[in-house]
Write an enzyme that holds these catalytic residues in place. Structure first.
Site, short mmCIF file in Angstrom:
data_model
loop_
_atom_site.label_atom_id
_atom_site.label_comp_id
_atom_site.label_asym_id
_atom_site.label_seq_id
_atom_site.Cartn_x
_atom_site.Cartn_y
_atom_site.Cartn_z
N HIS A 15 -13.70 53.78 26.33
CA HIS A 15 -13.23 52.72 27.78
C HIS A 15 -14.61 52.77 28.69
O HIS A 15 -15.72 53.43 28.46
CB HIS A 15 -12.36 53.75 28.42
CG HIS A 15 -12.84 55.18 28.90
ND1 HIS A 15 -13.04 56.26 28.08
CD2 HIS A 15 -13.38 55.64 30.03
CE1 HIS A 15 -13.60 57.48 28.67
NE2 HIS A 15 -13.90 56.74 29.77
N HIS A 54 -20.77 51.94 31.85
CA HIS A 54 -21.33 52.24 30.43
C HIS A 54 -20.13 52.72 29.72
O HIS A 54 -18.96 53.03 30.29
CB HIS A 54 -22.36 53.59 30.46
CG HIS A 54 -21.84 54.60 31.14
ND1 HIS A 54 -21.22 54.76 32.52
CD2 HIS A 54 -21.26 55.70 30.34
CE1 HIS A 54 -20.76 56.06 32.61
NE2 HIS A 54 -20.85 56.51 31.35
P1 ATP Z 1 -14.31 65.81 27.81
O1 ATP Z 1 -14.72 66.12 28.94
O2 ATP Z 1 -13.20 66.60 27.07
O3 ATP Z 1 -15.51 65.84 26.83
P2 ATP Z 1 -13.91 63.20 28.47
O4 ATP Z 1 -15.28 63.15 29.44
O5 ATP Z 1 -13.64 61.77 27.87
O6 ATP Z 1 -13.83 64.17 27.56
P3 ATP Z 1 -12.90 63.56 31.35
O7 ATP Z 1 -13.97 64.79 31.56
O8 ATP Z 1 -11.70 63.91 31.75
O9 ATP Z 1 -12.72 63.26 29.89
O10 ATP Z 1 -13.57 62.08 31.82
C1 ATP Z 1 -12.75 60.91 31.98
C2 ATP Z 1 -13.91 59.77 32.27
O11 ATP Z 1 -14.26 60.01 33.57
C3 ATP Z 1 -15.09 59.87 31.29
O12 ATP Z 1 -15.41 58.43 31.17
C4 ATP Z 1 -15.92 60.36 31.78
O13 ATP Z 1 -17.53 60.26 31.72
C5 ATP Z 1 -15.71 60.42 33.54
N1 ATP Z 1 -16.00 61.38 34.19
C6 ATP Z 1 -15.81 62.65 34.15
N2 ATP Z 1 -16.37 63.48 35.17
C7 ATP Z 1 -16.89 62.68 35.87
C8 ATP Z 1 -17.58 62.98 37.21
N3 ATP Z 1 -17.73 64.09 37.53
N4 ATP Z 1 -18.27 61.61 37.74
C9 ATP Z 1 -17.91 60.47 37.25
N5 ATP Z 1 -17.39 60.27 36.22
C10 ATP Z 1 -16.93 61.35 35.53
#
Ligand code: ATP
Ligand code: MG
Length: 174
Positions: free
Chosen positions: A42, A123
């Site tokens: 995504h 990205h």
């Molecule tokens: P995991 O954290 O379990 O490795 P994930 O990163 O896919 O998995 P989430 O952390 O819930 O799951 O994040 C969901 C989406 O939001 C991802 O695209 C992640 O890069 C983005 N994301 C997470 N934290 C932030 C943040 N603090 N600021 C911007 N984007 C974020």
């Protein structure tokens, strides 16, 4: 009692066929790290973090009110960050994508949601903790973007899983 909360974000979900092609190419590179499964590929538009479910109606309302246009997205750059993040990006982010993210950020901030200070970076994460040296180039992946979605991120024993809560169509390209 507190309302249940969810970890929420708005994103463009990679269509199945394209996601499979991207994952197949990535897996063929034999890189070491933690790959994002094809179904989870995504592009995040706005990350909201943990939110009470009572705010879902408001989020649905502001998303439905956006006036953003569909667009063609060409992912043609492969980026490997020092922190191990490996992602695909457009070398020329379409104006309509920046407009969609801009409208969404403004509507969210106006409604009182706190977003990252950093400016939006388009990205599509392929892998985390990538320690091997990736190839210098990648194929071009073309994506016709016609929808955006609100997703809830859930952690299960098998890793992260995204649940789509709703999606909204973008206005057709004229
Ligand atoms: P995991 O954290 O379990 O490795 P994930 O990163 O896919 O998995 P989430 O952390 O819930 O799951 O994040 C969901 C989406 O939001 C991802 O695209 C992640 O890069 C983005 N994301 C997470 N934290 C932030 C943040 N603090 N600021 C911007 N984007 C974020
Ligand atoms: Mg994360």
């Amino acid at each position: 009692m507190n309302a249940p909360s969810m970890r929420l974000f708005f994103a463009l979900r990679c269509p199945t066929g394209l996601a499979e092609r991207i994952a197949e190419w990535r897996d063929g590179q034999r890189l070491s790290g933690r790959p994002v499964v094809a179904a989870n590929l995504h592009l995040t538009l706005a990350f909201l973090g943990q939110q009470p479910s009572t705010r879902l109606g408001e989020l649905r309302g502001l998303a439905a009110a956006l006036q953003a246009t569909a667009f063609e997205l060409r992912l043609d750059r492969l980026v490997h960050r020092r922190n191990g993040l490996l992602y695909l990006a457009p070398s020329e982010p379409p104006a309509a994508l920046l407009d969609l993210a801009g409208q969404l950020h403004l509507a969210l901030r106006t409604a009182g949601f706190t977003l990252e200070e950093r400016s939006f970076l388009a990205h599509l994460t392929l892998m985390r903790r990538c320690s091997a040296r990736p190839p210098p180039t990648c194929p071009t992946f073309d994506w016709s973007v016609g929808h955006f979605a609100l997703l809830a991120s859930e952690t299960s024993q098998r890793g992260g899983l995204y649940q789509q809560l709703e999606q909204w169509p973008l206005l057709p390209i004229r």
